[in-house]
Write an enzyme that holds these catalytic residues in place. Structure first.
Site, PDB file in Angstrom:
ATOM      1  N   ASP A   1       0.717  -1.363   0.104  1.00 45.66           N
ATOM      2  CA  ASP A   1      -0.141   0.123   0.098  1.00 45.66           C
ATOM      3  C   ASP A   1       0.910   1.412   0.215  1.00 45.66           C
ATOM      4  OD1 ASP A   1      -1.813  -1.913   0.153  1.00 45.66           O
ATOM      5  OD2 ASP A   1      -2.812  -1.260   2.015  1.00 45.66           O
TER       6      ASP A   1
ATOM      7  N   LYS B   1      -7.096  -4.801  -2.745  1.00 46.76           N
ATOM      8  CA  LYS B   1      -7.874  -5.461  -1.420  1.00 46.76           C
ATOM      9  C   LYS B   1      -8.935  -4.314  -0.997  1.00 46.76           C
ATOM     10  CE  LYS B   1      -4.161  -4.288   1.385  1.00 46.76           C
ATOM     11  NZ  LYS B   1      -4.544  -3.150   1.926  1.00 46.76           N
TER      12      LYS B   1
ATOM     13  N   CYS C   1      -2.033  -2.860   7.688  1.00 45.93           N
ATOM     14  CA  CYS C   1      -1.776  -3.835   6.498  1.00 45.93           C
ATOM     15  C   CYS C   1      -0.731  -4.528   6.422  1.00 45.93           C
ATOM     16  CB  CYS C   1      -2.132  -3.062   5.274  1.00 45.93           C
ATOM     17  SG  CYS C   1      -3.814  -2.430   4.921  1.00 45.93           S
TER      18      CYS C   1
HETATM   19  C1  VGL Z   1      -4.772   0.356   5.795  1.00 45.91           C
HETATM   20  C2  VGL Z   1      -6.249   1.826   7.024  1.00 45.91           C
HETATM   21  C3  VGL Z   1      -7.294   1.412   6.222  1.00 45.91           C
HETATM   22  C4  VGL Z   1      -3.249   0.318   5.520  1.00 45.91           C
HETATM   23  C5  VGL Z   1      -5.477   0.722   4.757  1.00 45.91           C
HETATM   24  O1  VGL Z   1      -3.030   0.304   4.249  1.00 45.91           O
HETATM   25  O2  VGL Z   1      -2.556   0.018   6.571  1.00 45.91           O
HETATM   26  N1  VGL Z   1      -5.154   1.251   6.744  1.00 45.91           N
HETATM   27  N2  VGL Z   1      -6.980   0.870   4.800  1.00 45.91           N
END
Ligand code: VGL
Ligand code: ZN
Length: 199
Positions: free
Chosen positions: A10, A108, A153
Site C-alpha cells: 500500500d 484489496k 496492513c
Molecule cells: C490501511 C487503514 C485503512 C493500510 C488501509 O494500508 O494500513 N489502513 N486502509
C-alpha cells in the site's frame, strides 16, 4: 533453497503526506523500498482499492467520525477518512515507487461491505485474496514485508503469512505506522509472539 518474495504494501498517495489518510513519513521509505525491489527476484505489490461509499469510510455512516470503531458482522471495524478510492490519484502508487518490476498487484478492500487489511484475507479472516495460492504455486515460502502502515496492513499481512505457513520478516525501517491508540506497540507485540521476524 526456498524462493523469496518482497511484498510491498500500500505505498499509495493517500497514505503519504498530503494524502487522505496520511501516515507520518510515509514517503520517506520509498528510496529504501526501491533498493529492496532491486534486490529481490520476486516482487508483489498490494493496493488498497475501495469503491466510493465503502463501509470502512466514516462518511458512509451518518453521525460517525474517522478513527471511531463500529461493530460490523465480521467484528470491530475502525472507520477511516475516505481514501484509496478506485481510479483516483489517491489510490495510485507513490510516483517515486519503482513498481515496474512487480509481477503481481493484489488489490484489496474492493468489496463494499467488508474491509481488508491483510494481503491474504479480508477482515472476516475467511475470504481469501488469492495471494497464498499464487505464492504456493510458485514455490515461494519466504516473505519480506515493507510499506504502509506497519500496524495495519503490514502487520495483518505478516500475521496471516505465518498462520499459513510462510516465513515472514517485516523490515521495520521500510515501514511507517498510523499508531492509533497504541496500535503500533500492540501489533508489534502480536507479530513478535506469532514468530514474525522484525528486522
Ligand atoms: C490501511 C487503514 C485503512 C493500510 C488501509 O494500508 O494500513 N489502513 N486502509
Ligand atoms: Zn483502506
Amino acid at each position: 533453497m526456498s524462493a523469496k518474495a518482497l511484498i510491498v504494501v500500500d505505498i499509495q498517495n493517500d497514505f503519504c503526506p498530503g494524502g487522505a489518510l496520511a501516515v507520518a513519513g510515509g514517503d520517506e521509505i520509498v528510496p529504501l523500498v526501491n533498493a529492496l525491489i532491486g534486490a529481490f527476484d520476486h516482487v508483489v505489490l498490494t493496493q488498497d482499492w475501495h469503491p466510493a461509499g465503502h463501509s470502512s469510510f466514516a462518511s458512509t455512516h451518518p453521525g460517525r467520525q474517522p478513527f471511531e470503531t463500529i461493530d460490523m458482522p465480521y467484528g470491530p471495524q475502525t472507520l477511516w477518512p475516505d481514501h484509496c478510492v478506485q481510479g483516483t490519484r489517491g489510490a495510485d502508487f507513490h510516483p517515486g515507487l519503482d513498481w515496474t518490476k512487480a509481477q503481481l498487484v493484489i488489490r484489496k478492500g474492493f468489496r463494499p461491505s467488508i474491509d481488508s487489511y491483510s494481503a491474504f484475507f479480508e477482515n472476516d479472516h475467511k475470504t481469501p485474496t488469492g495471494l497464498a495460492g499464487y505464492l504456493k504455486e510458485r514455490g515461494i515460502s519466504d516473505l519480506t514485508f515493507v510499506g504502509l502502515a506497519t500496524d495495519y496492513c503490514v502487520a495483518y499481512s505478516a500475521l496471516d503469512a505465518v498462520r499459513h505457513g510462510f516465513s515472514a520478516t517485516v523490515e521495520t525501517g521500510a515501514c511507517r505506522a498510523i499508531d492509533l491508540g497504541g496500535s503500533l506497540e500492540a501489533m508489534t507485540r502480536r507479530m513478535a509472539e506469532a514468530g514474525v521476524t522484525l528486522a
